[in-house]
Design an enzyme around this catalytic site. Structure first.
Site, PDB file in Angstrom:
ATOM      1  N   VAL A  20       0.948  -1.187  -0.064  1.00  0.00           N
ATOM      2  CA  VAL A  20       0.042  -0.013   0.009  1.00  0.00           C
ATOM      3  C   VAL A  20       0.819   1.356   0.011  1.00  0.00           C
ATOM      4  O   VAL A  20       0.404   2.276   0.262  1.00  0.00           O
ATOM      5  CB  VAL A  20      -0.852  -0.047   1.294  1.00  0.00           C
ATOM      6  CG1 VAL A  20      -1.858  -1.127   1.126  1.00  0.00           C
ATOM      7  CG2 VAL A  20      -0.249  -0.044   2.714  1.00  0.00           C
TER       8      VAL A  20
ATOM      9  N   HIS B 205      -4.405  -4.259  -2.294  1.00  0.00           N
ATOM     10  CA  HIS B 205      -4.824  -3.866  -0.790  1.00  0.00           C
ATOM     11  C   HIS B 205      -5.050  -2.340  -0.665  1.00  0.00           C
ATOM     12  O   HIS B 205      -5.184  -1.775   0.486  1.00  0.00           O
ATOM     13  CB  HIS B 205      -3.967  -4.363   0.171  1.00  0.00           C
ATOM     14  CG  HIS B 205      -3.639  -5.770   0.088  1.00  0.00           C
ATOM     15  ND1 HIS B 205      -2.798  -6.911   0.671  1.00  0.00           N
ATOM     16  CD2 HIS B 205      -4.491  -6.772  -0.389  1.00  0.00           C
ATOM     17  CE1 HIS B 205      -3.128  -7.983   0.647  1.00  0.00           C
ATOM     18  NE2 HIS B 205      -4.307  -8.212  -0.239  1.00  0.00           N
TER      19      HIS B 205
ATOM     20  N   SER C 192       4.939 -13.653   1.403  1.00  0.00           N
ATOM     21  CA  SER C 192       5.166 -14.793   2.145  1.00  0.00           C
ATOM     22  C   SER C 192       3.986 -15.929   1.593  1.00  0.00           C
ATOM     23  O   SER C 192       3.997 -17.054   1.874  1.00  0.00           O
ATOM     24  CB  SER C 192       4.761 -14.453   3.758  1.00  0.00           C
ATOM     25  OG  SER C 192       3.715 -13.852   3.934  1.00  0.00           O
TER      26      SER C 192
ATOM     27  N   ASN D 100      12.831 -14.626  -3.236  1.00  0.00           N
ATOM     28  CA  ASN D 100      12.510 -14.269  -1.946  1.00  0.00           C
ATOM     29  C   ASN D 100      13.584 -14.856  -1.254  1.00  0.00           C
ATOM     30  O   ASN D 100      14.294 -15.980  -1.382  1.00  0.00           O
ATOM     31  CB  ASN D 100      11.219 -15.069  -1.574  1.00  0.00           C
ATOM     32  CG  ASN D 100      10.758 -14.494   0.004  1.00  0.00           C
ATOM     33  OD1 ASN D 100      11.459 -14.775   0.927  1.00  0.00           O
ATOM     34  ND2 ASN D 100       9.320 -14.373  -0.042  1.00  0.00           N
TER      35      ASN D 100
HETATM   36  N1  APR Z   1      13.430  -9.261  -0.813  1.00  0.00           N
HETATM   37  C1  APR Z   1      12.543 -10.018  -1.312  1.00  0.00           C
HETATM   38  N2  APR Z   1      11.839 -10.539  -0.234  1.00  0.00           N
HETATM   39  C2  APR Z   1      11.964 -10.192   0.938  1.00  0.00           C
HETATM   40  C3  APR Z   1      13.045  -9.310   1.281  1.00  0.00           C
HETATM   41  C4  APR Z   1      13.746  -8.874   0.240  1.00  0.00           C
HETATM   42  N3  APR Z   1      14.708  -7.774   0.539  1.00  0.00           N
HETATM   43  N4  APR Z   1      12.974  -8.961   2.734  1.00  0.00           N
HETATM   44  C5  APR Z   1      11.870 -10.100   3.269  1.00  0.00           C
HETATM   45  N5  APR Z   1      11.574 -10.648   1.890  1.00  0.00           N
HETATM   46  C6  APR Z   1      10.153 -11.513   2.267  1.00  0.00           C
HETATM   47  C7  APR Z   1       9.987 -12.255   3.351  1.00  0.00           C
HETATM   48  O1  APR Z   1      10.977 -13.678   3.406  1.00  0.00           O
HETATM   49  C8  APR Z   1       8.596 -12.668   3.316  1.00  0.00           C
HETATM   50  O2  APR Z   1       8.439 -13.818   2.945  1.00  0.00           O
HETATM   51  O3  APR Z   1       8.996 -10.892   1.814  1.00  0.00           O
HETATM   52  C9  APR Z   1       7.824 -11.692   2.583  1.00  0.00           C
HETATM   53  C10 APR Z   1       7.165 -10.533   3.267  1.00  0.00           C
HETATM   54  O4  APR Z   1       5.940 -11.221   3.878  1.00  0.00           O
HETATM   55  P1  APR Z   1       4.960 -10.461   4.662  1.00  0.00           P
HETATM   56  O5  APR Z   1       5.324  -9.684   5.751  1.00  0.00           O
HETATM   57  O6  APR Z   1       3.979 -11.752   5.144  1.00  0.00           O
HETATM   58  O7  APR Z   1       4.156  -9.620   3.313  1.00  0.00           O
HETATM   59  P2  APR Z   1       3.350  -9.879   2.329  1.00  0.00           P
HETATM   60  O8  APR Z   1       3.379 -11.517   1.801  1.00  0.00           O
HETATM   61  O9  APR Z   1       3.202  -8.849   1.382  1.00  0.00           O
HETATM   62  O10 APR Z   1       1.955  -9.893   3.058  1.00  0.00           O
HETATM   63  C11 APR Z   1       0.651  -9.814   2.520  1.00  0.00           C
HETATM   64  O11 APR Z   1      -0.462  -9.473   4.481  1.00  0.00           O
HETATM   65  O12 APR Z   1       0.266  -8.230   6.353  1.00  0.00           O
HETATM   66  C12 APR Z   1      -0.872  -8.364   5.432  1.00  0.00           C
HETATM   67  O13 APR Z   1      -2.276  -7.124   3.920  1.00  0.00           O
HETATM   68  C13 APR Z   1      -0.915  -7.167   4.568  1.00  0.00           C
HETATM   69  O14 APR Z   1      -0.470  -6.894   2.158  1.00  0.00           O
HETATM   70  C14 APR Z   1       0.061  -7.532   3.306  1.00  0.00           C
HETATM   71  C15 APR Z   1      -0.449  -9.199   3.170  1.00  0.00           C
END
Ligand code: APR
Length: 242
Positions: A103, A119, A190, A214
């Site tokens: 977002v 989102h 994730s 990732n």
């Molecule tokens: N480059 C790539 N990936 C990375 C990096 C990086 N530098 N640093 C961390 N990650 C990965 C982590 O390993 C993890 O798998 O990014 C992922 C982040 O996961 P989440 O925090 O769960 O974020 P996201 O998947 O975007 O969540 C989805 O959930 O919290 C809610 O609505 C919110 O949009 C969000 C949704």
């Protein structure tokens, strides 16, 4: 599939669909929702800050939380990962589509155009009364809540909250693009939050290739064609600049 195969698949693909999550903004220093819940905010459950009920009960509190996150985002800059995706869009001409769960608005600031924000977007607000969407004023001039320029109603953060539906048209466009993609990239997510996480399967089910970038293994990893254990910017550079 190995890196060389993944690189040629991306190079040869006529249609590419990309899904990004919080990980692509990590290198811009944007904290995730949970990471931002420090100090005074730590005592709240996420639903106390990001749900229609919370906004109904205490709109000032909800706006204070989002105004803080808006300031964080405006103080940050897009990183090389955002820039590489904007470049990939130009390379693929019409054959490109980006869906983000973020977002923070950084993809648009990096120049991505064929983009849906599944989102919502922290840098805009939506009128409670007439649904008009408008940019927030610059952080220095912003005192929440914003007032609708069209009807004078109170505006809410333009975010998809817990318990709310994703914007239907955006989701349909993403679903179509992933179904049609020769190659899909799943970057920095994730893969636990649906329906966004399910987009990868639209591509796989129709015989397309899905490449994950990732640093860590995710829920999706075992089902995908190839995973690059790299940060978003390094992984994209490895795929695009080999
Ligand atoms: N480059 C790539 N990936 C990375 C990096 C990086 N530098 N640093 C961390 N990650 C990965 C982590 O390993 C993890 O798998 O990014 C992922 C982040 O996961 P989440 O925090 O769960 O974020 P996201 O998947 O975007 O969540 C989805 O959930 O919290 C809610 O609505 C919110 O949009 C969000 C949704």
């Amino acid at each position: 599939m190995n890196l060389a195969d993944a690189r040629s698949a991306l190079r040869d693909a006529r249609r590419v669909a990309v899904l990004t999550g919080a990980g692509i903004s990590a290198e811009s220093g944007i904290p995730t929702f949970r990471d931002a819940q420090q100090g005074l905010w730590a005592r709240f459950k996420p639903e106390d800050l990001a749900s229609p009920d919370a906004y109904f009960r205490d709109p000032a509190l909800v706006w204070e939380w989002y105004a803080g996150r808006y300031r964080d985002v405006m103080a940050a800059q897009p990183n090389a990962g955002h820039d590489l995706l904007a470049r990939l869009e130009r390379q693929k001409e019409g054959g490109y589509f980006l869906a983000t769960q973020n977002v923070d608005g950084l993809h648009a600031r990096a120049g991505s155009e064929k983009l849906v924000e599944l989102h919502g977007n922290l840098t805009t607000a939506r009128c409670d009364v007439c649904s008009q969407v408008d940019d927030l004023p610059a952080p220095a001039d912003f005192t929440p809540p914003p007032v609708c320029p069209r009807c004078g109603g109170r505006m809410r953060p333009n975010i998809v909250w817990f318990g709310e539906f994703l914007p239907e048209q955006a989701l349909e466009a993403a679903s179509d693009a992933f179904a049609a993609a020769d190659v899909a990239l799943i970057i920095g997510t994730s893969g636990m939050v649906y329906p966004a996480a399910g987009l990868a399967f639209e591509t796989l089910e129709r015989g397309g290739t899905v490449i994950e970038i990732n640093p860590d293994e995710t829920e999706l990893t075992p089902r995908l064609s190839f995973s690059l254990r790299e940060t978003a910017s390094r992984g994209l550079a490895a795929l695009m600049e080999g």
